[in-house]
Write a protein that holds these residues in place. Sequence first.
Motif, PDB file in Angstrom:
ATOM      1  N   THR A 204       9.286   2.682 -29.556  1.00  0.00           N
ATOM      2  CA  THR A 204       8.147   3.351 -30.173  1.00  0.00           C
ATOM      3  C   THR A 204       7.107   2.325 -30.611  1.00  0.00           C
ATOM      4  O   THR A 204       7.442   1.155 -30.852  1.00  0.00           O
ATOM      5  CB  THR A 204       8.595   4.170 -31.399  1.00  0.00           C
ATOM      6  N   LEU A 231       7.636   9.220 -33.115  1.00  0.00           N
ATOM      7  CA  LEU A 231       8.844   9.974 -33.449  1.00  0.00           C
ATOM      8  C   LEU A 231       8.720  11.446 -33.069  1.00  0.00           C
ATOM      9  O   LEU A 231       9.669  12.043 -32.543  1.00  0.00           O
ATOM     10  CB  LEU A 231       9.135   9.842 -34.950  1.00  0.00           C
ATOM     11  N   GLY A 232       7.553  12.031 -33.306  1.00  0.00           N
ATOM     12  CA  GLY A 232       7.367  13.453 -33.019  1.00  0.00           C
ATOM     13  C   GLY A 232       7.496  13.807 -31.557  1.00  0.00           C
ATOM     14  O   GLY A 232       7.782  14.951 -31.215  1.00  0.00           O
ATOM     15  N   THR A 235      11.669  13.289 -30.730  1.00  0.00           N
ATOM     16  CA  THR A 235      12.565  14.322 -31.262  1.00  0.00           C
ATOM     17  C   THR A 235      12.905  15.409 -30.240  1.00  0.00           C
ATOM     18  O   THR A 235      14.064  15.832 -30.145  1.00  0.00           O
ATOM     19  CB  THR A 235      11.948  14.954 -32.519  1.00  0.00           C
ATOM     20  N   PHE A 238      16.102  15.562 -28.035  1.00  0.00           N
ATOM     21  CA  PHE A 238      17.393  15.946 -28.602  1.00  0.00           C
ATOM     22  C   PHE A 238      17.567  17.462 -28.690  1.00  0.00           C
ATOM     23  O   PHE A 238      18.539  17.938 -29.281  1.00  0.00           O
ATOM     24  CB  PHE A 238      17.565  15.310 -29.984  1.00  0.00           C
ATOM     25  N   LEU A 243      22.688  16.921 -33.855  1.00  0.00           N
ATOM     26  CA  LEU A 243      22.675  15.501 -34.166  1.00  0.00           C
ATOM     27  C   LEU A 243      23.842  15.105 -35.058  1.00  0.00           C
ATOM     28  O   LEU A 243      24.167  15.784 -36.033  1.00  0.00           O
ATOM     29  CB  LEU A 243      21.357  15.115 -34.845  1.00  0.00           C
ATOM     30  N   GLY A 247      21.543  11.076 -37.874  1.00  0.00           N
ATOM     31  CA  GLY A 247      20.416  11.689 -37.190  1.00  0.00           C
ATOM     32  C   GLY A 247      19.657  10.701 -36.321  1.00  0.00           C
ATOM     33  O   GLY A 247      20.209   9.717 -35.836  1.00  0.00           O
ATOM     34  N   LEU A 248      18.373  10.976 -36.140  1.00  0.00           N
ATOM     35  CA  LEU A 248      17.501  10.136 -35.328  1.00  0.00           C
ATOM     36  C   LEU A 248      16.835   9.119 -36.251  1.00  0.00           C
ATOM     37  O   LEU A 248      15.981   9.477 -37.068  1.00  0.00           O
ATOM     38  CB  LEU A 248      16.463  10.997 -34.611  1.00  0.00           C
ATOM     39  N   TYR A 271      13.933   4.057 -31.885  1.00  0.00           N
ATOM     40  CA  TYR A 271      14.598   5.189 -32.508  1.00  0.00           C
ATOM     41  C   TYR A 271      15.836   5.529 -31.694  1.00  0.00           C
ATOM     42  O   TYR A 271      15.829   5.454 -30.461  1.00  0.00           O
ATOM     43  CB  TYR A 271      13.671   6.413 -32.547  1.00  0.00           C
ATOM     44  N   GLY A 273      19.738   7.977 -31.606  1.00  0.00           N
ATOM     45  CA  GLY A 273      20.589   9.004 -32.174  1.00  0.00           C
ATOM     46  C   GLY A 273      21.641   9.451 -31.169  1.00  0.00           C
ATOM     47  O   GLY A 273      21.550   9.157 -29.980  1.00  0.00           O
TER      48      GLY A 273
END
Length: 279
Positions: A204, A231-232, A235, A238, A243, A247-248, A271, A273
């Motif tokens: 990222t 991040l958005g 996500t 997943f 999760l 989590g992430l 990031y 997960g």
Amino acid sequence: MTDTSAWLPDQTTTGAWVPDETDTTRPSAARVYDFLLGGGHNFAADRAAAARIEQVLPNARRVARSNRAFLRRAVRYMASQGITRFLDLGSGIPTVGNVHEIARDANPDSRVVYVDFESVAVAHSRLLLDGDERTAVVEADLTDPDTVLADEDVRALLDTDEPVGLLLVAVFHFVPDHKDPAGLVHKYLSALPAGSLAAISHLTADHDPEGMAEVAETMATSPNPMFFRPLGQITPLFAGLDLVEPGLVDADLWRPEPGSTDPEDPARGVYAGVGRVRR
């Protein structure tokens, strides 16, 4: 810890992991990553690209190693949940740590199928794993899931009710938006037996937009341009997974080994997960 010296090139076999058609004058993401991890299967163009990346991203090696350490911990977690079969998509060059050795520390009968489209990664993997009947190396592009899932080695791995550990580690930042990264993940998840687990990590630019923009520019003319996502946008990869705690999160903070990471100063840039397939 894996003895990395065992994975450095043997001068008597070096040519075997460099296919004749390989363009060694252009950097490859797999080989740049190998160099940042301390491996020896890279060329001058890869080292030059890595040097440019480190100029604008001084913690590049730390970020690379945090991702590789996440892979190790994710495989160990999956093994602790009874997973003995692993599908590693975009597996790269297995020069510093590798899935089958980690998995077999927990269960010697573990089986792994490695999938990559990079010719050097495939050639070197096949050289190293020659004679290992519980591993297979498939040359295929993970963005073509129909081809990957139709491969006989992959089919053999998936053709039972036994859960699988799906590894999608540091691969989707090479997949452009028009190839629908989240849709690709869903396609693979839909082929997995109940109880399977999936590990995903993604670079990222959230924490260093300028530095990562320079990295993207460095890799833009390579065969592996990079697409860093916030991040958005990570996500949704997943979706369809429950999760696993925590989590992430930053890769360093995903179930770190005691004393291995300062929670106040994690490597930032990946990031990561693990999730359980929802049925």
